[in-house]
Design an enzyme around this catalytic site. Structure first.
Site, PDB file in Angstrom:
ATOM      1  N   ARG A 112       0.808  -1.212   0.000  1.00  0.00           N
ATOM      2  CA  ARG A 112       0.000   0.000   0.000  1.00  0.00           C
ATOM      3  C   ARG A 112       0.844   1.266   0.000  1.00  0.00           C
ATOM      4  O   ARG A 112       0.572   2.206  -0.749  1.00  0.00           O
ATOM      5  CB  ARG A 112      -0.960  -0.029   1.190  1.00  0.00           C
ATOM      6  CG  ARG A 112      -1.854   1.205   1.329  1.00  0.00           C
ATOM      7  CD  ARG A 112      -2.415   1.731   0.029  1.00  0.00           C
ATOM      8  NE  ARG A 112      -3.062   0.704  -0.793  1.00  0.00           N
ATOM      9  CZ  ARG A 112      -3.289   0.832  -2.084  1.00  0.00           C
ATOM     10  NH1 ARG A 112      -2.886   1.909  -2.753  1.00  0.00           N
ATOM     11  NH2 ARG A 112      -3.899  -0.122  -2.748  1.00  0.00           N
ATOM     12  N   LYS A 147       1.023  24.715  -3.842  1.00  0.00           N
ATOM     13  CA  LYS A 147      -0.205  24.037  -3.398  1.00  0.00           C
ATOM     14  C   LYS A 147      -0.006  22.528  -3.490  1.00  0.00           C
ATOM     15  O   LYS A 147      -0.525  21.851  -4.367  1.00  0.00           O
ATOM     16  CB  LYS A 147      -1.387  24.503  -4.249  1.00  0.00           C
ATOM     17  CG  LYS A 147      -1.667  25.993  -4.106  1.00  0.00           C
ATOM     18  CD  LYS A 147      -2.748  26.465  -5.063  1.00  0.00           C
ATOM     19  CE  LYS A 147      -2.954  27.965  -4.931  1.00  0.00           C
ATOM     20  NZ  LYS A 147      -3.953  28.477  -5.903  1.00  0.00           N
ATOM     21  N   LYS A 179       3.250  40.660  -3.556  1.00  0.00           N
ATOM     22  CA  LYS A 179       1.821  40.679  -3.833  1.00  0.00           C
ATOM     23  C   LYS A 179       1.218  41.951  -3.280  1.00  0.00           C
ATOM     24  O   LYS A 179       1.927  42.867  -2.853  1.00  0.00           O
ATOM     25  CB  LYS A 179       1.158  39.427  -3.248  1.00  0.00           C
ATOM     26  CG  LYS A 179       1.629  38.120  -3.891  1.00  0.00           C
ATOM     27  CD  LYS A 179       0.731  36.969  -3.516  1.00  0.00           C
ATOM     28  CE  LYS A 179       1.084  35.720  -4.300  1.00  0.00           C
ATOM     29  NZ  LYS A 179       0.117  34.620  -4.074  1.00  0.00           N
ATOM     30  N   GLU A 208       3.760  40.294  -8.668  1.00  0.00           N
ATOM     31  CA  GLU A 208       2.370  40.163  -9.120  1.00  0.00           C
ATOM     32  C   GLU A 208       1.798  41.552  -9.356  1.00  0.00           C
ATOM     33  O   GLU A 208       1.912  42.439  -8.499  1.00  0.00           O
ATOM     34  CB  GLU A 208       1.543  39.429  -8.067  1.00  0.00           C
ATOM     35  CG  GLU A 208       0.085  39.260  -8.450  1.00  0.00           C
ATOM     36  CD  GLU A 208      -0.716  38.573  -7.371  1.00  0.00           C
ATOM     37  OE1 GLU A 208      -0.786  37.326  -7.403  1.00  0.00           O
ATOM     38  OE2 GLU A 208      -1.264  39.268  -6.488  1.00  0.00           O
ATOM     39  N   ASP A 229      -2.205  39.130 -12.831  1.00  0.00           N
ATOM     40  CA  ASP A 229      -3.252  38.503 -12.032  1.00  0.00           C
ATOM     41  C   ASP A 229      -4.637  38.916 -12.526  1.00  0.00           C
ATOM     42  O   ASP A 229      -4.965  40.106 -12.578  1.00  0.00           O
ATOM     43  CB  ASP A 229      -3.077  38.904 -10.562  1.00  0.00           C
ATOM     44  CG  ASP A 229      -4.077  38.226  -9.652  1.00  0.00           C
ATOM     45  OD1 ASP A 229      -4.253  37.015  -9.784  1.00  0.00           O
ATOM     46  OD2 ASP A 229      -4.688  38.929  -8.821  1.00  0.00           O
TER      47      ASP A 229
END
Length: 293
Positions: A112, A147, A179, A208, A229
């Site tokens: 597994r 992410k 940002k 950004e 953006d």
């Protein structure tokens, strides 16, 4: 941070696996989580040598061999693993991609954890390869993001490279990304860029921007990449015109396989996609004891 452009036939030049100690640590956590004080189910099997085969049940780009191998060798150092495909190969449904020979209990106990690594990383590599194919011959690179599944960032970013993508920054330590919070604190984008350059002159700077006026500021001040953006199509094309190749432009957010080609054809150099590592659909794999009939 990888550099978009270091590619051969749409794939990165360097897809060497992470350091052995990273793979070993990942595997140790996975086995501890699964085995606990011992595999009471595998203990019911005779502890004799047996064979097994690994089959991929759907089309996929295979990735994760180092983790698969390490899972099995951690429980049986003498296990023999014969791979019939190379890391990064695209295979058809029903392909036997490896055969194993070792102690039956160890083969079952490692099953597994080894499949979890292989199916997850193959899922990321396959998704990345699909996006890379969608922008073929446009000049745009497909980038990942931060992410990622907690604890598996190095592994997933490796899978992105295997799929033909390019790594964005690894974390919050290897590139500066400005940002809206930085602009708000500094009073302007220009001031934020100058502050960042003064504080971290040796690190890549990604900026950004939310408007074409901010784009002009970033182009004037200079940086390694500009993230445009939430620009609509017209604004994106105008941004490409104004940048004129001086600084690479990156698009992120709202990108899928239906839209990525058009975005790339507008002339941006980079397209970052969080879903490569966030929306993982595991590849269907199975490890069976015995020989395939």
């Amino acid at each position: 941070m990888s550099t978009p452009g270091d590619r051969v036939d749409g794939r990165p030049v360097d897809i060497s696996p992470p350091p052995v100690e990273v793979v070993t640590a990942d595997v140790a956590r996975a086995l501890a989580e699964d085995l606990g004080d011992g595999d009471v189910t595998a203990a019911l099997l005779p502890d004799v040598r047996d064979t097994a085969y690994l089959i991929c049940k759907e089309p996929a780009v295979i990735c994760g061999r180092p983790w698969f191998d390490a899972c099995h060798r951690a429980l049986d150092p003498e296990v023999a693993i014969a791979w019939h495909i190379a890391e990064g190969d695209r295979v058809r449904a029903g392909t036997v991609i490896a055969t194993l020979e070792g102690r039956a209990r160890a083969l079952v106990s490692a099953e597994r954890a080894s499949l979890n690594f292989l199916q997850t990383l193959s899922g990321t590599a396959t998704a990345t390869a699909d996006f890379v194919a969608a922008v073929e011959r446009t000049g745009a690179a497909i980038l990942d993001t931060r992410k990622t599944i907690p604890g598996l960032r190095v592994a997933q970013k490796y899978a992105v490279r295997v799929g033909g993508g390019v790594n964005h920054r690894m974390g919050l330590f290897d590139a500066v990304m400005l940002k809206e919070n930085h602009v708000r604190a500094a009073g302007s984008l220009t001031a934020a860029i100058r502050n960042a350059r003064a504080a971290q002159p040796s690190l890549p700077l990604i900026v950004e921007v939310e408007t074409l006026d901010q784009l002009d500021e970033a182009l004037r001040e200079g940086c390694e990449r500009i993230l445009i953006d939430d620009f609509d199509t017209a604004a994106r094309r105008e941004a490409v015109r104004r940048a004129n190749g001086r600084i690479p432009l990156e698009v992120s957010g709202g990108v899928d396989l239906d839209t990525v080609r058009a975005i790339a054809e507008d002339g941006v150099e980079c397209i970052s996609i969080g879903g490569l590592t966030k929306h993982v659909r595991a590849i269907d794999l199975s490890l069976k004891l015995g020989r395939r009939s």
